[in-house]
Motif scaffolding. Structure first.
Motif, PDB file in Angstrom:
ATOM      1  N   SER A   1       0.840  -1.194   0.000  1.00  0.00           N
ATOM      2  CA  SER A   1       0.000   0.000   0.000  1.00  0.00           C
ATOM      3  C   SER A   1       0.883   1.256   0.000  1.00  0.00           C
ATOM      4  O   SER A   1       2.077   1.138   0.284  1.00  0.00           O
ATOM      5  N   PRO A   2       0.316   2.455  -0.264  1.00  0.00           N
ATOM      6  CA  PRO A   2      -1.056   2.700  -0.691  1.00  0.00           C
ATOM      7  C   PRO A   2      -1.299   2.188  -2.110  1.00  0.00           C
ATOM      8  O   PRO A   2      -0.367   2.137  -2.927  1.00  0.00           O
ATOM      9  N   ILE A   3      -2.554   1.834  -2.370  1.00  0.00           N
ATOM     10  CA  ILE A   3      -2.914   1.281  -3.672  1.00  0.00           C
ATOM     11  C   ILE A   3      -4.389   1.592  -3.925  1.00  0.00           C
ATOM     12  O   ILE A   3      -5.136   1.833  -2.976  1.00  0.00           O
ATOM     13  N   VAL A   4      -4.784   1.614  -5.202  1.00  0.00           N
ATOM     14  CA  VAL A   4      -6.152   2.013  -5.536  1.00  0.00           C
ATOM     15  C   VAL A   4      -6.858   0.873  -6.263  1.00  0.00           C
ATOM     16  O   VAL A   4      -6.313   0.306  -7.207  1.00  0.00           O
ATOM     17  N   VAL A   5      -8.050   0.531  -5.785  1.00  0.00           N
ATOM     18  CA  VAL A   5      -8.832  -0.566  -6.370  1.00  0.00           C
ATOM     19  C   VAL A   5     -10.089   0.029  -6.995  1.00  0.00           C
ATOM     20  O   VAL A   5     -10.798   0.794  -6.347  1.00  0.00           O
ATOM     21  N   LYS A   6     -10.350  -0.309  -8.273  1.00  0.00           N
ATOM     22  CA  LYS A   6     -11.508   0.274  -8.964  1.00  0.00           C
ATOM     23  C   LYS A   6     -12.343  -0.790  -9.656  1.00  0.00           C
ATOM     24  O   LYS A   6     -11.798  -1.641 -10.365  1.00  0.00           O
ATOM     25  N   ALA A   7     -13.659  -0.715  -9.479  1.00  0.00           N
ATOM     26  CA  ALA A   7     -14.569  -1.558 -10.262  1.00  0.00           C
ATOM     27  C   ALA A   7     -14.479  -1.118 -11.716  1.00  0.00           C
ATOM     28  O   ALA A   7     -14.357   0.076 -11.995  1.00  0.00           O
ATOM     29  N   ASP A   8     -14.555  -2.060 -12.644  1.00  0.00           N
ATOM     30  CA  ASP A   8     -14.398  -1.718 -14.062  1.00  0.00           C
ATOM     31  C   ASP A   8     -15.532  -0.846 -14.593  1.00  0.00           C
ATOM     32  O   ASP A   8     -15.312   0.130 -15.294  1.00  0.00           O
ATOM     33  N   GLY A   9     -16.766  -1.189 -14.242  1.00  0.00           N
ATOM     34  CA  GLY A   9     -17.926  -0.524 -14.863  1.00  0.00           C
ATOM     35  C   GLY A   9     -18.418   0.675 -14.085  1.00  0.00           C
ATOM     36  O   GLY A   9     -17.766   1.148 -13.150  1.00  0.00           O
ATOM     37  N   LEU A  10     -19.599   1.184 -14.472  1.00  0.00           N
ATOM     38  CA  LEU A  10     -20.140   2.386 -13.831  1.00  0.00           C
ATOM     39  C   LEU A  10     -20.622   2.069 -12.418  1.00  0.00           C
ATOM     40  O   LEU A  10     -21.326   1.099 -12.193  1.00  0.00           O
ATOM     41  N   ALA A  11     -20.230   2.920 -11.464  1.00  0.00           N
ATOM     42  CA  ALA A  11     -20.642   2.697 -10.079  1.00  0.00           C
ATOM     43  C   ALA A  11     -21.034   4.013  -9.419  1.00  0.00           C
ATOM     44  O   ALA A  11     -20.835   4.197  -8.220  1.00  0.00           O
ATOM     45  N   GLY A  12     -21.566   4.917 -10.221  1.00  0.00           N
ATOM     46  CA  GLY A  12     -22.063   6.189  -9.695  1.00  0.00           C
ATOM     47  C   GLY A  12     -21.000   7.002  -8.974  1.00  0.00           C
ATOM     48  O   GLY A  12     -21.305   7.708  -8.019  1.00  0.00           O
ATOM     49  N   GLY A  13     -19.755   6.928  -9.452  1.00  0.00           N
ATOM     50  CA  GLY A  13     -18.670   7.699  -8.844  1.00  0.00           C
ATOM     51  C   GLY A  13     -18.169   7.099  -7.539  1.00  0.00           C
ATOM     52  O   GLY A  13     -17.361   7.708  -6.856  1.00  0.00           O
ATOM     53  N   LYS A  14     -18.661   5.910  -7.185  1.00  0.00           N
ATOM     54  CA  LYS A  14     -18.261   5.338  -5.894  1.00  0.00           C
ATOM     55  C   LYS A  14     -17.435   4.069  -6.053  1.00  0.00           C
ATOM     56  O   LYS A  14     -17.160   3.378  -5.070  1.00  0.00           O
TER      57      LYS A  14
END
Ligand code: AMP
Ligand code: GLY
Length: 425
Positions: free
Chosen positions: A138-151
């Protein structure tokens, strides 16, 4: 001419507000809008994502020009549905909207065309993602691939946090299918800013710079939200930084789209981190930002509808920009962003709106028995013009102090990050 604006938020109220000033407009519609937008336009009772129904409405009503606010209808193919019927709509096609609709698509595209962005890997396999996080630390950033309403992006300060984010996204599927793939990326240090351009193929026109405030609480603490306030211009984007953004980000992106055979017409928004190495892209959006659109549109002078139509049709346009500063504070409902309360009566709107140089844009509002009530997480965006940032801030917060509803929350430090870039006087 008849104009349609698609979307329900503060950004869409601001678009309706700006376009309705054009002498070209005979009638302006909003689908579905909010209590603020309905005051200055005709309500169309069709959901923004019901793209076929909207296209049929536009055909029947003889709509001459449509502007789309949010990403969901674009990703659902609203441009394609309108184009198929010979209708003019400012916004990218379904294919081009992948730049926002899929983080993996956007990251792979940036890598291929040397657009500066955080180092990353994409995963569809949970165990491999876990292994990668443990290796990287860390630090590291994890992101869902698709649309998630900015969250869908989680900035993780520890490996445990990253593992828990992976589990929530990939196993518990808190964002549904948007989380069947994840992007894991390097943490970038710096200050964020928003750079939005109007694009038509290889041509582009920059809009004023702005800065959002993504976190819920003062001092950039608390969870990420859709945005709690914004101001324009953003002095972190110096003329030198802006030159780099144009060359390294906007122009490389437009060249890449051309090489991929993807035609882009609409607003392209680069969410940037201004790092010590220069500007890097955190995300692309295929639309105006919300809450950035509100202060930003307040700085565009003249007939913006005419400029959009000229640009849509391939003519040269140059925008005249108001020298004044603008700043907007979002008033949100208790429980936002997780589970906002609704149905509270809003008081003091008229008093706030009567103040000089103030505009109150509505977001999650509706009408009940003739009264304006809250109807969502972000309720209002209270904006003001000022000769400088300090004045814009003071006027906006003065207006905020006139408005009340039960459980109202807002940040008190909108704009503060800019002051360190400005001369003290
Ligand atoms: P996104 O939805 O990708 O824009 O991410 C939402 C927010 O998370 C951004 O506005 C940043 O505040 C933060 N963020 C995203 N990616 C990174 C990164 N690589 N490094 C640091 N912060 C990030
Ligand atoms: N304000 C951030 C966004 O519109 O995505």
């Amino acid at each position: 001419m008849k104009v349609l604006v698609v979307g329900n938020g503060g950004r869409e109220h601001a678009i309706v507000w700006k376009l309705s000033q054009s002498p070209l407009v005979s009638k302006i519609f909003v689908a579905k809008g909010n209590a603020g937008a309905w005051k200055i336009s005709h309500k169309v009772d069709i959901d923004p994502t019901d793209v076929e129904a909207l296209a049929e409405f536009a055909l029947r009503e003889g709509i001459d020009f449509t502007v789309v606010g949010p990403e969901a209808p674009l990703v659902a193919g609203i441009e394609d549905a309108f184009r198929k019927r010979g209708l003019k709509l400012f916004g990218p096609s379904k294919e081009a909207s992948q730049l926002e609709g899929s983080k993996a698509f956007a990251k792979n595209f940036m890598k291929k065309y040397s657009v500066p962005t955080a180092e990353y890997r994409t995963f569809e396999d949970y165990d491999q993602a876990v292994k990668f996080v443990k290796e990287k630390g860390s630090p590291i950033v994890v992101k869902a691939d698709g649309l998630a309403g900015g969250k869908g992006a989680v900035v993780c300060q520890s490996v445990e946090e990253a593992l828990s984010a992976l589990k929530k996204i990939m196993k518990d599927k808190v964002f549904g299918e948007a989380g069947s793939k994840v992007v894991i990326e390097e943490f970038l240090e710096g200050e964020e800013a928003s750079y939005i351009v109007m694009v038509n193929g290889e041509k582009y026109v920059p809009l004023p710079t702005s800065q959002d405030h993504k976190r819920l609480l003062d001092g950039d603490r608390g969870p990420n939200t859709g945005g709690m306030g914004a101001y324009s211009p953003a002095p972190v984007i110096t003329p030198e930084v802006e030159e780099r953004i144009k060359e390294e980000i906007v122009e490389r992106t437009l060249k890449g789209l051309k090489e991929e055979g993807i035609y882009f017409r609409g607003f392209l928004y680069a969410g940037l981190m201004i790092t010590s190495e220069g500007p890097k892209v955190l995300e692309f959006n295929v639309r105006l930002g919300d809450p950035e659109a509100q202060p930003l549109l307040m700085r565009i002078k003249g007939d913006f509808l005419k400029a959009l139509i000229d640009f849509y049709e391939g003519r040269e346009v140059s925008l005249e920009i108001d020298e004044r500063w603008t700043l907007g504070v979002v008033l949100a409902s208790r429980g936002y962003p997780e589970k906002p309360e609704k149905g509270k009566v809003i008081e003091g709107l008229e008093e706030a709106e009567s103040l000089k140089d103030v505009i109150v844009f509505h977001a999650g509002t509706t009408l009940r028995d003739g009264k304006v009530i809250t109807n969502g997480g972000r309720v209002l965006s209270v904006c003001a013009w000022g000769r400088d940032l300090k004045e814009a801030k003071q006027k906006a917060y003065d207006a905020v102090s006139r408005i009340r509803f039960e459980g109202m929350i807002y940040r008190k430090d909108i704009g503060d990050k800019a002051f360190k870039h400005l001369p003290t006087s």
